[in-house]
Design a protein around this motif. Structure first.
Motif, short mmCIF file in Angstrom:
data_model
loop_
_atom_site.label_atom_id
_atom_site.label_comp_id
_atom_site.label_asym_id
_atom_site.label_seq_id
_atom_site.Cartn_x
_atom_site.Cartn_y
_atom_site.Cartn_z
N ILE A 27 0.88 -1.08 -0.11
CA ILE A 27 0.04 0.06 -0.21
C ILE A 27 0.77 1.40 0.06
N LEU A 28 0.91 2.04 -1.19
CA LEU A 28 1.97 3.16 -1.26
C LEU A 28 1.54 4.02 -0.20
N ARG A 54 -8.19 3.48 1.90
CA ARG A 54 -8.18 3.37 0.27
C ARG A 54 -7.99 1.95 0.02
N ALA A 55 -7.14 1.28 0.87
CA ALA A 55 -6.70 -0.15 0.51
C ALA A 55 -7.99 -1.05 0.90
N ILE A 56 -8.53 -0.86 1.82
CA ILE A 56 -9.66 -1.55 2.42
C ILE A 56 -10.85 -1.54 1.46
N VAL A 77 -3.02 -9.72 -0.59
CA VAL A 77 -2.87 -9.42 0.68
C VAL A 77 -2.53 -7.74 0.29
N ALA A 78 -2.91 -6.68 1.18
CA ALA A 78 -2.49 -5.40 0.91
C ALA A 78 -1.93 -5.01 2.35
N SER A 79 -0.62 -4.46 2.19
CA SER A 79 0.17 -4.22 3.45
C SER A 79 0.88 -3.19 3.38
N HIS A 108 -8.25 -8.57 -0.67
CA HIS A 108 -9.11 -9.63 0.32
C HIS A 108 -8.70 -9.30 1.68
N ILE A 109 -7.55 -9.16 1.82
CA ILE A 109 -6.86 -8.97 3.18
C ILE A 109 -6.17 -7.75 3.44
N LEU A 110 -6.16 -7.06 4.46
CA LEU A 110 -5.38 -6.03 4.91
C LEU A 110 -4.34 -6.67 5.73
N GLY A 111 -3.12 -6.72 5.17
CA GLY A 111 -1.86 -7.41 5.97
C GLY A 111 -1.17 -6.52 6.81
N HIS A 112 -0.93 -6.93 8.16
CA HIS A 112 -0.25 -6.26 9.26
C HIS A 112 -0.61 -4.72 9.29
#
Length: 586
Positions: free
Chosen positions: A429-430, A469-471, A449-451, A477-481
């Motif tokens: 995620i920038l 924005r990522a969610i 998985v976006a982190s 699918h998944i917001l990582g850490h």
DNA sequence: GCCGTTTTCGGCCCGACTGTTTTCAGTCG
């Protein structure tokens, strides 16, 4: 903007200052409790006060442990950025005294004496005077006490932080195994914050029932890793040890087998949970201690020959108190004694790993090796999620390499039986919330998985927008850490977690509990609130090498502390259900 | 300081160990 932790810290300082000023013990306890309650609270207090200026005091006093006095002080603090009582106390007590008070073995009496009689107001000054005759002239300050203070300071300088769960648990398991080898040991296990699965551990607690207490005590206190024996009594021994790169204190309690359950409850804690239980016992005209639950409220019933109502096992004691068995991970006095407890998630419930790396980016395993590892764990699904191009240090994949990698995963999936291998990516995620691949590429992946990996010092508002924005991205699918924190090393982002949770529910995006013990992100307190909001949760190990897939236990313990059930965790779902959910985002 | 099915006063969890003491205070969990 003042965080809950900031406010909690102020109340802790007030409590410490009052200790040094020898205020009423119960008043001090009151402030300490307020501090702890604030730290555990999930809603943002400053926000609450800002949104409901008229009713903030009323809302705060509705919280157990916070009375009218503290509620008003909290509102004052949030509104003005300072609190009169706190400032007055800080003017009376030199700041360096708090550090002296934090030295193990030095309590308020000793610290106050040093301050009032000798003018010592910092650890540095105390160290200078350790060999001076004036220190030795203080009451109760003999040669041994001074020697113990020297060792305590040295210990504290080495053991700067609480030890991460992933360091402490293997040490405890090893020590547990060694102590179990002592002849005559019937039961022996670790308790304390480790059994409760806290993310960091202050010291190791062991409980034993055995035929030959002296043999166990001897093995414990003369263990090669022990650097100092602090106490060696009939039922309790205490040591400092250095092992596996960690510096820790460890306690061993030896009890008769017939009171093992009562002792295990006592030694597991938390202290606050135990106090709650003992208060409940008193209301029932009973007494609870580490020797059992007794009728009547006489002191030391165990010494009077009274037979306990229950003592041998935990469940029986809870049942006798009219309570269900509370899982150790929940014993924190956070409301666990109210309502019916759900069946918490267990290690064996996990059927899928959805966040794992290969040699394509910074992992150590090939796709085939990773798959073999997943099969050994009995999983039905494995997602291969290597880093995206912006993670240069992690050898992230550009689009060309990613497309080739997807092909390799598809080929492996066709070749390997009994495991569905999915092509995924851990996409950066920038800093502005855009993702590191465009939608056309993301749509080719089975799992995204976006982190966040960089710009982890962003202000809360920017961080919130970034993660939202990522969610909201339809292909994620998944917001990582989510916060990017590293325990004891890096705070990570401090977004408005409630906003993230609401968006995650609305857009059906799962939130990760990263099981790597350096991360444990979401942390337990965040996860608790995410569950209240109705979020779906993923527990993944973020595996880079074979042994890291065993980090799952740390994620499970963290999840249990938040009350997670299997149903809310996508990694427990049957293959068809999980795959259908993943496809619903395509 | 907080709290209340003994509710606005009077309680507030319970025990182990050490070191400095001549019977126990201080600290810890």
């Amino acid at each position: 903007m003042m965080t809950n932790n900031d406010i909690a810290e102020i109340f802790k300082q007030i409590a410490s200052a009052l200790e040094l000023l020898e205020a009423n013990r119960f008043r001090i306890n009151g402030y300490q409790r307020v501090s702890r309650v604030l730290k555990d609270l999930t809603e943002d207090i400053a926000g609450l006060v800002a949104e409901h200026p008229g009713s903030a005091v009323k809302q705060l006093t509705a919280i157990d442990g916070i009375g009218k006095g503290s509620a008003e002080k909290i509102v004052e603090l949030v509104a003005n950025g300072k609190m009169a009582e706190h400032q007055e106390l800080m003017a009376q007590v030199p700041a360096g005294l708090f550090d002296i008070l934090a030295i193990p073995g030095i309590g308020p009496k000793a610290a106050t004496l040093m301050w009032k009689d000798l003018g010592i107001i910092s650890v540095a000054e105390l160290k200078e005077k350790l060999d001076s005759p004036e220190l030795a002239r203080l009451p109760r300050m003999g040669a041994k006490t001074i020697e113990n203070i020297k060792k305590a300071i040295a210990f504290q300088e080495k053991a700067a932080d609480r030890v991460p769960l992933g360091i402490a648990r293997p040490i405890a398991l090893r020590l547990q195994e060694e102590l179990r080898q002592v002849p005559g040991v019937k039961r022996l296990e670790y308790a304390g914050s480790l059994r409760r699965g806290r993310e960091t551990i202050g010291d190791l607690d062991f409980l034993a029932a055995c035929d030959d207490p002296e043999a166990v005590r001897e093995r414990f206190t003369s263990h090669p890793d022990v650097t100092q024996v602090l106490a060696r009594g009939d039922t309790k021994s205490s040591v400092r040890l250095e092992t596996g790169g960690a510096v820790l204190q460890a306690d061993l309690r030896i009890v008769p087998e017939e009171v093992y359950g009562a002792a295990l409850m006592y030694f597991t804690g938390s202290k606050e949970h135990n106090v709650r239980l003992r208060e409940i016992a008193i209301k029932q005209n009973r007494r609870l201690n580490e020797y059992g639950l007794f009728d009547g409220t006489d002191e030391r019933p165990q010494d009077r020959g009274d037979r306990p109502i229950a003592a041998a096992d935990e469940a029986a004691i809870y049942a006798a108190l009219g309570l269900p068995l509370i899982a150790p991970e929940l014993r924190e006095d956070r409301g666990e004694l109210e309502g019916e407890p759900a069946r918490l998630i267990e290690l064996a419930d996990i059927r899928a790993e959805l966040h794992a790396h290969t040699i394509a980016s910074d992992g150590k395993m090939t796709i085939d090796e990773l798959a073999a590892c997943a099969l050994r764990h009995g999983y039905h699904t494995l997602a291969v999620t290597d880093h995206s191009k912006s993670s240069v240090i992690a050898n992230g994949l550009d689009e060309e390499r990613l497309l080739a990698h997807i092909e390799a995963v598809r080929e492996a999936n066709a070749r390997i039986d009994d495991l569905e291998i999915l092509a995924g990516a851990e996409v950066d995620i920038l800093p502005d919330g855009r993702l590191d691949y465009d939608d056309e590429i993301l749509a080719r992946l089975d799992v995204v998985v976006a982190s966040p990996h960089a710009s982890l010092g962003q202000d809360p508002k920017t961080a919130t927008e970034r993660l939202l924005r990522a969610i909201r991205h339809p292909l994620v699918h998944i917001l990582g850490h989510p916060t990017g924190r590293i325990i004891n090393r890096r705070e990570g982002l401090s977004p408005d977690m409630n906003a993230l949770f609401a968006a995650a529910v609305e857009h059906d995006t799962a939130l990760e509990v990263n099981a790597n013990w350096r991360r444990l992100d979401l942390r337990d307190s965040h996860l608790r609130h995410a569950l209240e909001a109705g979020c779906r949760i993923a527990i993944d190990t973020d595996t880079h090498r074979e042994e890291q897939m065993d980090f799952l236990i740390y994620g499970i313990l963290t999840a249990r502390r938040a009350g997670l059930t299997a149903a809310s965790c996508i990694n427990t779902w049957p293959a068809e259900e999980l795959h259908a959910w993943l496809k619903s985002k395509r």
